[in-house]
Design a protein around this motif. Structure first.
Motif, short mmCIF file in Angstrom:
data_model
loop_
_atom_site.label_atom_id
_atom_site.label_comp_id
_atom_site.label_asym_id
_atom_site.label_seq_id
_atom_site.Cartn_x
_atom_site.Cartn_y
_atom_site.Cartn_z
N GLU A 294 0.82 -1.21 0.00
CA GLU A 294 0.00 0.00 0.00
C GLU A 294 0.86 1.26 0.00
OE1 GLU A 294 -4.02 0.01 1.98
OE2 GLU A 294 -3.01 -1.50 3.21
N LYS A 295 1.94 1.23 0.75
CA LYS A 295 2.84 2.39 0.77
C LYS A 295 3.43 2.66 -0.61
CE LYS A 295 4.20 2.01 5.64
NZ LYS A 295 5.32 1.69 6.58
N ALA A 296 3.61 1.59 -1.39
CA ALA A 296 4.18 1.73 -2.73
C ALA A 296 3.13 2.15 -3.75
CB ALA A 296 4.84 0.43 -3.16
N GLY A 297 1.85 2.17 -3.33
CA GLY A 297 0.79 2.59 -4.24
C GLY A 297 -0.13 1.50 -4.71
N VAL A 298 0.03 0.29 -4.19
CA VAL A 298 -0.87 -0.81 -4.57
C VAL A 298 -2.25 -0.55 -3.96
CG1 VAL A 298 -1.31 -3.29 -4.44
CG2 VAL A 298 1.03 -2.45 -4.75
N GLU A 299 -3.27 -0.63 -4.78
CA GLU A 299 -4.64 -0.35 -4.35
C GLU A 299 -5.32 -1.62 -3.84
OE1 GLU A 299 -8.82 1.44 -6.24
OE2 GLU A 299 -7.05 1.16 -7.50
N LYS A 300 -6.08 -1.49 -2.76
CA LYS A 300 -6.91 -2.59 -2.27
C LYS A 300 -8.32 -2.45 -2.80
CE LYS A 300 -6.51 -2.18 2.17
NZ LYS A 300 -6.56 -2.35 3.62
N LEU A 301 -8.88 -3.55 -3.29
CA LEU A 301 -10.27 -3.56 -3.72
C LEU A 301 -11.01 -4.63 -2.94
CD1 LEU A 301 -10.19 -3.37 -7.64
CD2 LEU A 301 -10.75 -1.54 -6.03
N PHE A 302 -12.21 -4.29 -2.44
CA PHE A 302 -13.08 -5.25 -1.78
C PHE A 302 -14.25 -5.52 -2.73
CE2 PHE A 302 -11.50 -2.82 2.11
CZ PHE A 302 -10.41 -3.67 2.28
N LEU A 303 -14.33 -6.73 -3.25
CA LEU A 303 -15.37 -7.09 -4.21
C LEU A 303 -16.46 -7.89 -3.51
CD1 LEU A 303 -13.05 -8.15 -7.19
CD2 LEU A 303 -14.05 -5.91 -6.73
#
Length: 219
Positions: A195-204
């Motif tokens: 997340e710190k590197a910019g990876v996005e979390k998605l909750f589907l």
């Protein structure tokens, strides 16, 4: 995605992570469990389960265990192959110009590579079947492979690629997934770094029926 050739049964026991004993109309069937996670809060003796008949009639087990009924949630899909299938169905509706499953990146295969114009995307998919107090948790068993994938996404994000980790919630009534620190604290560390590197979390969020799983919303 829709399952065909399904029947109901009653869960009895799980001798190992690959097999379960299920009562089907008075006959004890040895069935394949399509999830190598622990699923201890779901696979409880007496639980209603859904089985799908295997296409290969010469297989040692005639059925796959795909769903379990939990009183507080309803049907929970535990098919570990289902998340990637429903995500592919969903991605095809999201205006990407190119979608490639099982994309080789670094030392891993990332679940999906997509393009939208000149923009490039990577997405890793995780299925969530563990719920506590209305919150989903992942993983329900240690996953070194999951950490490796997060590390690859972290590298890709730092290199300028749009990266996502998508949690497919295989039950209704749950909107959020958190790292299961008790089971695997290292996964939380890897997710934090991603997340710190910019990876996005998605909750589907999904609509879950005994023989169906469909993504209905995301955040």
């Amino acid at each position: 995605m829709k399952y065909e050739n399904t029947i109901h049964g009653t869960f009895c026991s799980r001798p190992n992570r690959f097999l379960a004993e299920v009562d089907v109309d008075g006959t004890l069937e040895i069935v394949h469990v399509k999830n190598t996670g622990r699923c201890k809060e779901l696979l409880i003796p007496g639980a209603d389960v859904v089985l799908q008949k295997a296409e290969n009639e010469n297989r040692k087990t005639k059925y796959d265990l795909i769903a379990v009924y939990k009183k507080s949630l309803g049907w929970v899909n535990i098919d570990s192959q289902a998340p990637n299938k429903v995500v592919l169905e969903w991605l095809k509706k999201q205006e990407y110009t190119h979608i490639q499953p099982e994309y080789r990146y670094g030392d891993s295969r990332i679940d999906f590579y997509m393009e939208k114009g000149n923009e490039k995307y990577l997405m890793e998919v995780k299925g969530c079947t563990l719920e506590m107090n209305g919150i989903g948790y992942f993983p329900d068993a240690p996953t070194l492979r999951g950490i490796k994938h997060l590390q690859e996404l972290t590298k890709a994000a730092k290199a300028g690629c749009h990266c996502m980790v998508a949690f497919v919630i295989q039950m209704e009534g749950v909107q959020e997934v958190r790292p299961n620190v008790r089971t695997h604290p290292e996964f939380k560390d890897a997710l934090d770094q991603a997340e710190k590197a910019g990876v996005e979390k998605l909750f589907l969020s999904c609509s879950v029926k005994q023989d169906e799983l469909v993504i209905r919303d995301y955040k």
